[in-house]
Enzyme design. Structure first.
Site, PDB file in Angstrom:
ATOM      1  N   ASP A 241       0.837  -1.210  -0.013  1.00 17.07           N
ATOM      2  CA  ASP A 241       0.118  -0.024  -0.226  1.00 17.07           C
ATOM      3  C   ASP A 241       0.922   1.232   0.009  1.00 17.07           C
ATOM      4  OD1 ASP A 241      -2.338   1.681   0.484  1.00 17.07           O
ATOM      5  OD2 ASP A 241      -1.475   1.822   2.473  1.00 17.07           O
TER       6      ASP A 241
ATOM      7  N   ASP B 272      -0.073   4.925   0.832  1.00 14.95           N
ATOM      8  CA  ASP B 272      -0.256   6.047   1.964  1.00 14.95           C
ATOM      9  C   ASP B 272      -0.312   5.306   3.396  1.00 14.95           C
ATOM     10  OD1 ASP B 272      -0.148   8.215   0.052  1.00 14.95           O
ATOM     11  OD2 ASP B 272      -2.168   7.530  -0.534  1.00 14.95           O
TER      12      ASP B 272
ATOM     13  N   ASN C 290      -5.426   2.891  -3.657  1.00 16.41           N
ATOM     14  CA  ASN C 290      -6.708   3.690  -4.029  1.00 16.41           C
ATOM     15  C   ASN C 290      -6.140   5.036  -3.876  1.00 16.41           C
ATOM     16  OD1 ASN C 290      -8.010   1.411  -3.643  1.00 16.41           O
ATOM     17  ND2 ASN C 290      -8.842   1.575  -1.748  1.00 16.41           N
TER      18      ASN C 290
ATOM     19  N   SER D  68      -8.450   8.100  -4.811  1.00 15.91           N
ATOM     20  CA  SER D  68     -10.102   8.464  -5.394  1.00 15.91           C
ATOM     21  C   SER D  68      -9.888   9.889  -5.358  1.00 15.91           C
ATOM     22  CB  SER D  68     -10.868   8.000  -4.235  1.00 15.91           C
ATOM     23  OG  SER D  68     -10.522   8.764  -3.043  1.00 15.91           O
TER      24      SER D  68
ATOM     25  N   ARG E 270     -12.213  12.492  -7.627  1.00 15.47           N
ATOM     26  CA  ARG E 270     -12.729  13.730  -6.911  1.00 15.47           C
ATOM     27  C   ARG E 270     -12.219  15.213  -7.577  1.00 15.47           C
ATOM     28  NH1 ARG E 270     -14.799  12.249  -1.518  1.00 15.47           N
ATOM     29  NH2 ARG E 270     -14.419  10.114  -0.999  1.00 15.47           N
TER      30      ARG E 270
ATOM     31  N   ASP F  65      -1.897  -0.711   5.742  1.00 19.11           N
ATOM     32  CA  ASP F  65      -2.110  -0.396   6.988  1.00 19.11           C
ATOM     33  C   ASP F  65      -3.479  -0.518   7.653  1.00 19.11           C
ATOM     34  OD1 ASP F  65      -2.403   1.737   5.261  1.00 19.11           O
ATOM     35  OD2 ASP F  65      -2.604   3.061   6.603  1.00 19.11           O
TER      36      ASP F  65
END
Length: 529
Positions: free
Chosen positions: A8, A10, A51, A53, A57, A122
């Protein structure tokens, strides 16, 4: 064990800066570069699965995101692939974690399969995506990680360097020496005297022994005999009850012990490999094996074995049971051949045709019972699950043992086909092989499904660690309260009235789990595709 490590972004590789499109805000977590370089040095390929997003957005552009990733690679070294979900949660895509799409994409890009990947993240969405794809997972919690997500994680590490250490340690643990030339050894006695599920999870270790032996004889108990019959690599089976393993434990019968010693002597084994669960001792049997004249004995033992063992192996806590077995085989000098994956397998050529009552393949199997009360699905929940699945158009087949006929009849009355008491283990395997998924507690059929590659919705009571006993290397969604009061008690009778760790599961969660696992939605007319 692994070809690749997926990470992952972040909160795992870099500090979490919400919707970051600025390379100057990239801050690696402590020790990240050194940890990643250890993975690279071990020959593992690396991918990022993230991810984002913020793209959907409009909070940053794709060019800004690429600039952030370039900065990450400048600081942490190159990655072999970036798998990115650009969608918002409302888009309902198949790639946003906890959906498994990014894991599948990364595995394809790296030339491997999800089952040969381990994902480090995380939050629960990371470990959930890994499980739904059949990959291993390690959680590195941050202050923002929810307590329930930590409790449900199969493995938890203190930080990224610790997670990398776990990956490399498991690879070393299951790696056996591979001489350029080694003649096959003679007769090897392998032992797993326990229930069917325990025998099934030992399969990879037994196959490793079989790859280096001329003949393999398996000593098992009556409850594991049917599973032993399905294991590849076994040439002969010796069935015997061991009072220091069986539960409830029968009295020790000196005549039976002498007869077993004589029977083991008659095997004329050149060596023995004694597989046990993490809470069992191999030493009582090792003594009998010495009396039977077996010259070389290998086993896991924390207790001092004296002269009972030639190979005394130790395994740290938390290692999945199949890997625990593989590690003992490796310590004894046996490895799986290159063409064999470290996964559960059974001999499908020994399976009969599935029961006609199950109907054509494409159904969902629900197995509500278990020989251990705490690991079963509560009847009320099982009934509601059948009702909801049937109302959604799924065909549901309810299975159970001969002593569970009344239970399966009541559960199946909500809209399923009742096969309770009508299938032996091989017939049950045949029924599961035709299923799109299995809904089950922590019991033997879960491991049958793993051996057949059938996805599992695991209603897993936390009395034993999920990381050790959950379905191995098969797409899985875990449901239930992993932090319940019964956690790690190994209780066989529910210590809390009402079985709250599972009874609070909403049947709709099972439907969601099936969608996450990619189970085909029912077609018009109410028949599952």
């Amino acid at each position: 064990m692994y070809d690749a490590v997926l990470l992952d972004r972040d909160g795992t590789l870099v500090e979490d800066v919400p919707y970051n499109g600025d390379p100057e805000k990239v801050r690696p977590v402590p020790g990240a570069r050194e940890a990643l370089d250890r993975l690279r040095a071990a020959g593992l390929r690396l991918a990022v699965v993230t991810n984002q997003s913020g793209l959907a957005r409009g909070l940053f552009t794709e060019a800004q995101m690429r600039a952030v990733h370039a900065r990450i690679e400048e600081l942490l070294g190159p990655f072999d692939h970036w798998a990115i979900c650009p969608h918002a949660e409302a888009d309902g895509c198949a790639c946003r974690k906890p959906a498994p799409g990014l894991v599948h994409e990364a595995a394809r890009a790296l030339g491997t399969t999800p089952t040969r990947c381990v994902l480090i993240g995380d939050i629960g969405a990371d470990t959930g995506a890994a499980a739904a794809a059949g990959a291993a997972a390690i959680m590195v919690p941050t202050p923002a990680t929810r307590t329930a997500e930590v409790a449900a994680a199969p493995t938890v590490a203190a930080d990224l360097p610790d997670a990398v250490g776990i990956v490399l340690a498991r690879m070393r643990l299951t790696a056996a020496p591979r001489p350029a030339r080694r003649s096959r050894r003679g007769t090897v006695l392998v032992v797993r005297s326990d229930a069917a599920g325990d025998v099934l999870v030992t399969g990879p270790g037994i196959r490793a022994v079989a790859a280096g032996a001329e003949r393999v004889v398996l000593l098992c108990g009556p409850r594991g005999r049917a599973a032993a019959e399905l294991l590849p690599g076994v040439d002969e089976i010796v069935e015997a009850s061991l009072p220091w393993i069986d539960a409830p434990a029968p009295p020790v019968d000196p005549h039976a012990v002498r007869a077993l010693t004589d029977r083991l002597s008659g095997v004329r084994a050149d060596e023995a490999v004694v597989f046990t669960s993490f809470h069992q001792s191999a030493l009582p049997l090792a003594l009998l094996l010495r009396l039977a004249g077996i010259p070389r004995i290998s086993a896991i033992s924390d207790d001092y074995p004296g002269s009972l063992l030639d190979v005394r192996h130790r395994v740290p806590p938390g290692v999945p049971e199949p890997e625990r077995a593989l590690s003992l085989a490796a310590a004894a000098g046996y490895a799986l051949p290159d063409h064999d994956e470290p996964a559960l397998r059974i001999r499908t050529d020994r399976l009969p045709p599935p029961a006609e009552a199950a109907g054509p393949p494409g159904y969902v199997v629900l197995h509500p019972g278990s020989s251990v009360e705490t690991r079963a699905c509560p009847e009320e929940l099982a009934t509601r699950v059948v009702r909801v699945l049937a109302a959604s158009g799924h065909r549901v087949v309810v299975t159970g043992g001969p002593d569970e006929r009344e239970l399966t009849a009541r559960v199946a009355a909500a809209g399923g086909v009742d096969l309770g008491g009508r299938t032996g283990l091989d017939e049950l395997a045949a029924v599961i092989a035709g299923a799109t998924a299995l809904v089950v507690g922590n019991t033997g059929p879960a491991h049958l499904a793993a051996a057949l590659g059938v996805p599992v919705v695991s209603l897993f009571a936390p009395t034993v660690p999920f990381g050790q006993w959950g379905p191995y290397r098969v797409p899985t969604v875990r449901l239930g309260d992993a932090g319940a009061a019964c956690r790690d008690t190994r209780a066989t009778v529910c210590p809390v009235p009402g079985h709250p760790c599972l009874s609070a599961v909403e049947p709709g969660r099972v439907l969601e789990a099936l969608r996450l696992l990619g189970v085909p939605a029912p077609v018009a007319g109410g028949v599952a595709g």
